[in-house]
Design an enzyme around this catalytic site. Structure first.
Site: not given
Ligand code: BES
Ligand code: MN
Ligand code: ZN
Length: 508
Positions: A282, A356
C-alpha cells in the site's frame, strides 16, 4: 470502566458532580424531555426558556451546561440534545437515548459521578442509556506517558460513576437490562482496545493469547492452530497471507455451548493485525490505520464472550483468522497459487486482497461443523467505504431472508447497515487461467466481488451472511454520540443480537 447503578433518589438530594437531563428539538423551541421534571420545577418551570437563552436547540449530541438550581446537592446540570421530539404518544427511540447518554458521558470526562435523568419508559430504554454511558465514556490511553493514570499526567479520567434515575433497581427486567448493557459494553470496549493496540504489540500470537485467556475465564472452549497445525491441516490461505511476516499466523476457534441450545451459529472474523498490502504494498496515506484490519476478529471475539456471559441458549462458535500481511523474501508474490483448506486453488493477483484468503479458510473450517448459519465480519474492501461511507457497513448473503434478518438486527441495536447484492455476472472477472479462481476481479463493485469470492468457500446448503465493516470499523474523524475516535467495535452488537434472536427461536 464506568460503574453503573440504578437509583430511585430524587434529583435535588443527589450527591453527584452533575445531573444529566435531556432536551429535544420541539416544533419551535427546545423542550425539556421527561425525567427532568424535578430539575425543571427547581428552576421554577423555566428550564426550557433558560436552555433556549443559552443557545440550546435540542439537536442531537448538543451539550449545554448550566449551574444547578439552589438547594441541589449537585453543582451542575448538563442538558444533552436528543434530536427531534417524538410524535405524541411515541417514546424516544432507544438509539436517541444511547447517543445522548454517550455524548453526555464524553462531555463529563474528568468528572467523578453523574446522575442520568433521561426519559425512561421501559427496560429497553434503561439498557440503551446504560450502553450509551459505558460506550461513550471509553478511552484508550495506555500508551500515553508510560500508561500513567490520566490524572497524574494532567489528563482527564473517564466518568467514574453513573447513576441511572427513573429506572427501578428492584425491577427484574430493568436489572437484566443493565446486566446485559454491562456485559456487552465491557466486551465491546475490549474489542476497541484490541483494535487500538498498535500492531507491534498485537500480532497474531498475542491476539490468540488474549482470546484464549478470556475464553477460559468465561468457560468457552478454545483451540489455537499455530503455524505447524495450519501446515498439517492444509490451511493454504491463512499461511499464504502470513508467509511474509516474522509473526506467524493463527486460527483461533472459540466454542461457547449451552446445554439448552437448539441452534448453532458460527461467526468468522478477519484478523489481519496489520495490513501493509504485502508485496502489492500500500502507498503512504493508505497504511497508517491498517492496525484496524483485525476489527472483524475483535468483533467476533467480543460477541462470543458476551454470549457466554449472558448465558444465551444457543451454541456460538467464533473463528478468528489471524495473520499479519507483510512484504519480505518469504512473502506470497502476485502470481503465486495457494491451495486452500477447501482444496480449491487461488491465484493471488494482488497480495493486498488478503482478507478474503484468510476468511476463505476460516469459512470452510466453520462449514465443516454444519452450523445453522455463518456470519463473517471483515474490514474487507475500500470499495465498500466508497459505496456506503464511513458509518455504514454492507451486508451480503446467499439468502435474501437471512440478509434482511441481519439488517433488522443491526437496525434494532443502532448499527447503521445496508443490504448489498452479489451480482452473478461479477464472478467471471475472477476466472484464472491457472487456478480455480483468482483473488481479484473487476475493480467496479469491488466489495461485491469480494463477497462473491467468499461465497465459494461456504459449505453447500449453509446460510451465510458477510458484513463488510471497512467503513465504520475505525473512526478517523472526531467522536460522536457513543462512538469514540479510533476503533469503534462495530458489528459486536449486531452479532450479539443475532445470537439472542437465534436462542429465542426468532431467527432461521
Ligand atoms: N484491509 C483492506 C480494506 C480496507 C481499506 C479496510 C480501507 C479499511 C480501510 C483490504 O485488505 C484491501 O486492501 N482491499 C483491497 C482489495 C483490492 C486489492 C482488490 C482494496 O479494497 O483496495
Ligand atoms: Mn489488504
Ligand atoms: Zn486487509
Amino acid at each position: 470502566m464506568t460503574a453503573l447503578t440504578l437509583s430511585t433518589a430524587a434529583a435535588p438530594g443527589l450527591r453527584a458532580d452533575a445531573i444529566v437531563i435531556g432536551v429535544a428539538k420541539g416544533a419551535k423551541n427546545p423542550v425539556v424531555a421527561p425525567g427532568a421534571e424535578a430539575v425543571d420545577k427547581a428552576y421554577g418551570g423555566s428550564l426550557a426558556g433558560v436552555l433556549e437563552t443559552l443557545g440550546a436547540s435540542g439537536a442531537e449530541g448538543e451539550v449545554t451546561k448550566l449551574p444547578a438550581p439552589s438547594g441541589f446537592k449537585a453543582p451542575l446540570v448538563l442538558a444533552v440534545g436528543l434530536g427531534a421530539e417524538p410524535e405524541k404518544d411515541a417514546g424516544y427511540a432507544a438509539e436517541s437515548l444511547r447517543k445522548a447518554a454517550g455524548a453526555a458521558a464524553r462531555a463529563l470526562t474528568g468528572t467523578k459521578k453523574a446522575a442520568f435523568a433521561l426519559p425512561v419508559t421501559d427496560a429497553a430504554d434503561v439498557g440503551a442509556i446504560g450502553e450509551g454511558v459505558l460506550l461513550g465514556a471509553y478511552s484508550f490511553d495506555v500508551y500515553k506517558e508510560n500508561g500513567k493514570d490520566p490524572k497524574e499526567r494532567n489528563g482527564k479520567a473517564p466518568l467514574a460513576e453513573a447513576a441511572l434515575l427513573g429506572a427501578r433497581p428492584r425491577d427484574k427486567e430493568h436489572k437484566a437490562a443493565v446486566e446485559r448493557a454491562v456485559a456487552v459494553a465491557e466486551e465491546l470496549n475490549r474489542a476497541r482496545d484490541l483494535i487500538n493496540t498498535p500492531p507491534n504489540d498485537l500480532n497474531p500470537e498475542a491476539f490468540a493469547a488474549i482470546a484464549s485467556a478470556a475464553a477460559k475465564e468465561h468457560g468457552i472452549k478454545v483451540q489455537v492452530l499455530d503455524v505447524k497445525a495450519l501446515e498439517k491441516g492444509g490451511y493454504g490461505g491463512i499461511l499464504g497471507v502470513g508467509a511474509g511476516s516474522a509473526s506467524g499466523p493463527r486460527l483461533v476457534k472459540l466454542s461457547y455451548t449451552s446445554s439448552k441450545a437448539k441452534k448453532h451459529l458460527a461467526f468468522v472474523g478477519k484478523g489481519i493485525t496489520y495490513d501493509s498490502g504485502g508485496i502489492s504494498l500500500k502507498p503512504a496515506g493508505h497504511n497508517e490505520t491498517m492496525k484496524c484490519d483485525m476489527s472483524g476478529a475483535a468483533a467476533v471475539f467480543a460477541a462470543v464472550v458476551a454470549a457466554a456471559r449472558l448465558g444465551l441458549e444457543v451454541n456460538v462458535t467464533g473463528w478468528l483468522a489471524l495473520a499479519e500481511n507483510m512484504p519480505s523474501g518469504s512473502a506470497t508474490r502476485p502470481g503465486d497459487v495457494l491451495r486452500m483448506y477447501s482444496g480449491k486453488t487461488v491465484e493471488v493477483l494482488n497480495t493486498d486482497a488478503e482478507g478474503r484468503l484468510v476468511l476463505a479458510d476460516a469459512l470452510w473450517a466453520a462449514s465443516q461443523e454444519k452450523p445453522d448459519a455463518i456470519v463473517d465480519v471483515a474490514t474487507l474492501t475500500g470499495a465498500m467505504m466508497l459505496a456506503l461511507g464511513s458509518r455504514t457497513f454492507g451486508i451480503m448473503a446467499n439468502d435474501d431472508a437471512f440478509r434482511s434478518a441481519v439488517h433488522e438486527a443491526a437496525e434494532e441495536v443502532g448499527e447503521p447497515a445496508w443490504p448489498m447484492p452479489l451480482p452473478e455476472h461479477l464472478r467471471k472477472g475472477m476466472d484464472s487461467p491457472t487456478a480455480d479462481i483468482a483473488n481479484m476481479g473487476e475493480r467496479m463493485g469491488g466489495g461485491l466481488v469480494a463477497g462473491l469470492f467468499l461465497r465459494e468457500f461456504v459449505g453447500e446448503g449453509i446460510t451465510w451472511a458477510h458484513l463488510d465493516i471497512a467503513g465504520p470499523a475505525f473512526n478517523e474523524g472526531g467522536p460522536f454520540g457513543y462512538t469514540p475516535k479510533g476503533g469503534t467495535g462495530t458489528a459486536v452488537r449486531t452479532l450479539v443480537r443475532l445470537a439472542e434472536l437465534t436462542a429465542a427461536g426468532d431467527l432461521g
